[in-house]
Write an enzyme that holds these catalytic residues in place. Structure first.
Site, PDB file in Angstrom:
ATOM      1  N   GLY A 218       0.778  -1.227   0.000  1.00  0.00           N
ATOM      2  CA  GLY A 218       0.000   0.000   0.000  1.00  0.00           C
ATOM      3  C   GLY A 218       0.809   1.276   0.000  1.00  0.00           C
ATOM      4  O   GLY A 218       0.269   2.354   0.266  1.00  0.00           O
ATOM      5  N   GLU A 252       4.695  -6.510   1.691  1.00  0.00           N
ATOM      6  CA  GLU A 252       4.440  -7.097   0.370  1.00  0.00           C
ATOM      7  C   GLU A 252       3.974  -6.024  -0.625  1.00  0.00           C
ATOM      8  O   GLU A 252       2.839  -6.039  -1.090  1.00  0.00           O
ATOM      9  CB  GLU A 252       3.416  -8.227   0.474  1.00  0.00           C
ATOM     10  CG  GLU A 252       2.171  -7.904   1.244  1.00  0.00           C
ATOM     11  CD  GLU A 252       1.243  -9.097   1.429  1.00  0.00           C
ATOM     12  OE1 GLU A 252       0.021  -8.920   1.307  1.00  0.00           O
ATOM     13  OE2 GLU A 252       1.753 -10.196   1.698  1.00  0.00           O
ATOM     14  N   GLY A 254       3.672  -3.917  -4.200  1.00  0.00           N
ATOM     15  CA  GLY A 254       3.587  -4.300  -5.605  1.00  0.00           C
ATOM     16  C   GLY A 254       3.812  -3.096  -6.494  1.00  0.00           C
ATOM     17  O   GLY A 254       4.881  -2.909  -7.061  1.00  0.00           O
ATOM     18  N   ARG A 255       2.778  -2.228  -6.600  1.00  0.00           N
ATOM     19  CA  ARG A 255       2.836  -1.056  -7.473  1.00  0.00           C
ATOM     20  C   ARG A 255       4.092  -0.216  -7.231  1.00  0.00           C
ATOM     21  O   ARG A 255       4.744   0.229  -8.177  1.00  0.00           O
ATOM     22  CB  ARG A 255       1.587  -0.198  -7.256  1.00  0.00           C
ATOM     23  CG  ARG A 255       1.435   0.938  -8.250  1.00  0.00           C
ATOM     24  CD  ARG A 255       0.344   1.916  -7.814  1.00  0.00           C
ATOM     25  NE  ARG A 255      -0.915   1.269  -7.504  1.00  0.00           N
ATOM     26  CZ  ARG A 255      -1.915   1.090  -8.360  1.00  0.00           C
ATOM     27  NH1 ARG A 255      -1.789   1.504  -9.607  1.00  0.00           N
ATOM     28  NH2 ARG A 255      -3.033   0.503  -7.968  1.00  0.00           N
ATOM     29  N   CYS A 317     -14.843   2.285 -28.684  1.00  0.00           N
ATOM     30  CA  CYS A 317     -16.137   2.957 -28.893  1.00  0.00           C
ATOM     31  C   CYS A 317     -16.800   3.247 -27.555  1.00  0.00           C
ATOM     32  O   CYS A 317     -17.914   2.787 -27.272  1.00  0.00           O
ATOM     33  CB  CYS A 317     -17.045   2.091 -29.775  1.00  0.00           C
ATOM     34  SG  CYS A 317     -16.391   1.799 -31.405  1.00  0.00           S
ATOM     35  N   TYR A 345      -0.236  -2.706 -12.594  1.00  0.00           N
ATOM     36  CA  TYR A 345      -1.691  -2.604 -12.765  1.00  0.00           C
ATOM     37  C   TYR A 345      -2.026  -1.896 -14.082  1.00  0.00           C
ATOM     38  O   TYR A 345      -2.821  -0.955 -14.110  1.00  0.00           O
ATOM     39  CB  TYR A 345      -2.321  -1.880 -11.569  1.00  0.00           C
ATOM     40  CG  TYR A 345      -2.159  -2.637 -10.279  1.00  0.00           C
ATOM     41  CD1 TYR A 345      -2.892  -3.798 -10.045  1.00  0.00           C
ATOM     42  CD2 TYR A 345      -1.276  -2.197  -9.304  1.00  0.00           C
ATOM     43  CE1 TYR A 345      -2.733  -4.506  -8.864  1.00  0.00           C
ATOM     44  CE2 TYR A 345      -1.114  -2.905  -8.115  1.00  0.00           C
ATOM     45  CZ  TYR A 345      -1.848  -4.058  -7.908  1.00  0.00           C
ATOM     46  OH  TYR A 345      -1.688  -4.759  -6.734  1.00  0.00           O
TER      47      TYR A 345
END
Length: 371
Positions: A218, A252, A254-255, A317, A345
């Site tokens: 986070g 842990e 990620g981003r 579209c 992501y």
């Protein structure tokens, strides 16, 4: 307001994807940049265990670059587990996720994050030995979070009463071993706020008598100001001050590890003015790079030359296929456009088959040689 990255030339060894009409869009991952970033994160954390959240980007080349610096991978499904096992069969793996199937509960992982008493009962009924962390959702204020997985009634983890129920279930048997707690409460927080949450989580874990605490991920990432980075040095020092002798701390992210190493490169198909507003239609779009549509922001874009504000959209579209709004960049048909912060992501969360456009190609720059 659009996020703009200062223009800088591509590395000398870079291929030239999506540089002209007819070329497919491309993802370009700078593995040398990733290596340097994660090496610095690893140094800042000291002996805090570092697991990478594979959900952020499961690309095998990125995972291979991360491997020397992480203690393991965190996965959230049997599919992610199979993917990691295929490429890195010996790496420690933690399995989380709020809706585990029986097959996932029976998988051979280093740590299993238990989300509910019902999940634990299914695991106990199987007779399978396992080392588990109980995921706790504490009722605390989480201000400023981009996403809140805890802090109140959510589908993630258990309140303290649920954790107590699990502890009671574990006392009467030996196959499933309680190793500690897991508490990924929120995403998008800076280091001081993350440390405040860590202190609360640690205090709670100590009431249970456990010494292994996974504080989750986070760490904040800013798409509006890419130069604003999470303060890993302050976070590492803070965790060292909070930890007591004998405790194992694990995170842990990620981003915040992989987002900066990726670019999405495409080209302009058409430029037009509609009711006074200027639009550039590029090859690809949010079916390749869903991040801006998902998070409701403008994707940072390199601006090699300034011009009248222009909104950059894709080929889909739908009016939601917007990559960046009113960017002060001069564009014409055939121009190359590079979006930064596309390493997490991005492709892996996109609706690839919508309208069945061609998929992007993938390129990897400056992969470091093993030492």
């Amino acid at each position: 307001m659009s996020s703009i990255s200062p223009a800088r030339p591509a590395p000398a060894a870079a291929p030239s994807p999506a540089s002209g009409a007819g070329s497919p869009p491309a993802y370009v991952y700078d593995l040398a940049e990733l290596d340097a970033h994660v090496r610095a994160v690893r140094a800042a954390l000291g002996d805090v265990e570092l697991y990478y959240a594979v959900k952020a980007n499961p690309d095998p080349e990125l995972l291979r670059t991360l491997l020397p610096y992480v203690d393991g991978f965190e996965v959230a499904s049997g599919g992610e587990l199979a993917h990691v096992r295929e490429h890195f069969p010996q790496v420690p793996v933690a399995l989380g996720g709020p809706g585990k199937t029986d097959a996932e509960l029976l998988s051979d992982v280093t740590r299993l994050h238990v989300e509910s008493p019902g999940e634990l009962r299914r695991l106990l009924a199987s007779g399978r030995p396992a080392d588990v962390l109980l995921r706790v959702n504490l009722d605390i204020s989480i201000e400023g979070a981009a996403l809140a997985m805890g802090g109140g009634a959510t589908p993630f983890g258990m309140d303290p009463a649920g954790v107590d129920e699990c502890v009671a279930l574990l006392r009467s048997q030996e196959a499933v071993r309680l190793r500690g707690v897991h508490a990924h409460l929120a995403s998008g927080l800076d280091a001081p706020r993350m440390l405040e949450l860590a202190a609360v989580i640690l205090d709670y874990a100590r009431t249970l008598g456990v010494t292994e605490i996974n504080l989750g991920g986070g760490m904040a990432v800013s798409y509006t100001d890419p130069s604003l980075r999470f303060d890993w040095q302050a976070y590492g020092r803070g965790l060292a001050a909070l930890r007591r002798p004998g405790e194992t701390l694990r995170i842990e992210p990620g981003r915040s590890l992989t987002v900066y190493c990726g670019r999405y490169v495409t080209h302009v198909i058409d430029v037009k003015r509609v009711h006074g507003e200027l639009f550039a239609i590029v090859a690809g779009g949010t079916h390749h790079l869903r991040t801006p549509a998902t998070k409701g922001h403008d994707q940072p874009v390199l601006v090699p030359r300034t011009g009248e504000p222009i909104t950059i959209v894709g080929q889909l579209c739908t009016p939601k296929d917007v990559l960046a709004r009113r960017v002060p960049i001069a564009l014409k048909a055939g121009d190359r456009v590079e979006f930064t912060m596309a390493g997490a992501y991005a492709w892996n969360i996109s609706h690839h088959d919508f309208l069945m456009h061609p998929r992007p190609t993938f390129h990897y720059l400056h992969r470091p040689e093993p030492s």
